[in-house]
Write a protein that holds these residues in place. Structure first.
Motif, PDB file in Angstrom:
ATOM      1  N   VAL A  16      36.310  49.778  44.283  1.00 45.26           N
ATOM      2  CA  VAL A  16      37.648  49.450  44.774  1.00 45.26           C
ATOM      3  C   VAL A  16      38.117  48.093  44.263  1.00 45.26           C
ATOM      4  N   LEU A  17      37.239  47.088  44.307  1.00 43.75           N
ATOM      5  CA  LEU A  17      37.644  45.730  43.986  1.00 43.75           C
ATOM      6  C   LEU A  17      37.399  45.307  42.537  1.00 43.75           C
ATOM      7  N   LYS A  51      48.595  41.143  42.572  1.00 49.43           N
ATOM      8  CA  LYS A  51      48.319  42.360  41.803  1.00 49.43           C
ATOM      9  C   LYS A  51      48.779  42.265  40.357  1.00 49.43           C
ATOM     10  N   GLY A  92      41.319  50.003  39.409  1.00 56.12           N
ATOM     11  CA  GLY A  92      41.976  49.123  40.363  1.00 56.12           C
ATOM     12  C   GLY A  92      42.784  47.989  39.749  1.00 56.12           C
ATOM     13  N   LEU A  94      50.375  39.008  48.410  1.00 51.58           N
ATOM     14  CA  LEU A  94      49.624  40.211  48.039  1.00 51.58           C
ATOM     15  C   LEU A  94      50.250  40.903  46.836  1.00 51.58           C
ATOM     16  N   TRP A 133      37.371  40.417  51.975  1.00 49.34           N
ATOM     17  CA  TRP A 133      37.246  41.875  52.039  1.00 49.34           C
ATOM     18  C   TRP A 133      36.218  42.257  53.083  1.00 49.34           C
ATOM     19  N   LYS A 153      46.093  46.751  41.000  1.00 52.41           N
ATOM     20  CA  LYS A 153      46.117  47.283  42.372  1.00 52.41           C
ATOM     21  C   LYS A 153      45.148  46.442  43.192  1.00 52.41           C
ATOM     22  N   SER A 154      44.016  47.025  43.584  1.00 52.67           N
ATOM     23  CA  SER A 154      43.048  46.320  44.419  1.00 52.67           C
ATOM     24  C   SER A 154      42.105  45.421  43.638  1.00 52.67           C
ATOM     25  N   ASN A 155      42.036  45.569  42.318  1.00 52.35           N
ATOM     26  CA  ASN A 155      41.198  44.722  41.468  1.00 52.35           C
ATOM     27  C   ASN A 155      42.000  43.479  41.092  1.00 52.35           C
ATOM     28  N   ARG A 156      42.013  42.489  41.990  1.00 55.66           N
ATOM     29  CA  ARG A 156      42.828  41.294  41.796  1.00 55.66           C
ATOM     30  C   ARG A 156      42.309  40.419  40.659  1.00 55.66           C
TER      31      ARG A 156
END
Length: 145
Positions: free
Chosen positions: A56-57, A31, A62, A27, A43, A65-68
């Motif tokens: 968020v994604l 990022k 993001g 994880l 998700w 962070k959450s925007n992989r």
């Protein structure tokens, strides 16, 4: 899934190496804006609002962070930022539809699957409905008499 993707890529002459890490490290590495390679993640939204997925994604805020995907498209981002503050569901829906068109055209992800949720229960249970956000709500559940 990674092995299936690796096999498909091999069919078109692309060599793919699968690398695994302990979950926490995976994880954290996923990022990194400068990481080498793709990540596989799933998700489940927890409130049912499109913003809980799109912003968020995939939102610019993001990134790292959450925007992989590390994808920031200003036109997409402007649409979702505007949609999240509107109170009219119809107006929000139109903006989110426009944002999804950009997402599909740009393809920062390969969307692969949607899970199917099964719930086992005894035949005398009635009124239970599988909740779309993964919760369990029992206020309408009872037993047949």
């Amino acid at each position: 899934m990674a092995e299936l993707m690796q096999e498909d890529f091999a069919k078109i002459g692309v060599d793919v190496e699968i690398v695994s890490y302990e979950w926490g490290e995976y994880l954290e590495r996923s990022k990194a804006k400068d990481r080498d390679g793709a990540v596989l993640l799933g998700w489940t939204g927890d409130n049912g609002d499109p913003d809980n997925f799109l912003a968020v994604l995939l939102g610019c805020d993001g990134v790292e962070k959450s925007n992989r995907a590390q994808w920031c498209n200003e036109e997409f981002d402007a649409l979702i930022q505007k949609a999240k503050v509107l109170s009219s569901q119809a107006e929000r829906e139109e903006l989110y539809k426009q944002a999804q068109v950009i997402f599909k055209e740009q393809a920062p992800w390969a969307t692969i699957a949607h899970s199917v949720v099964y719930m086992t229960m005894r035949p005398e249970v009635e009124g239970y409905v599988v909740h779309p956000l993964g919760g369990h709500i029992f206020n309408q559940v009872g037993l047949k008499q």
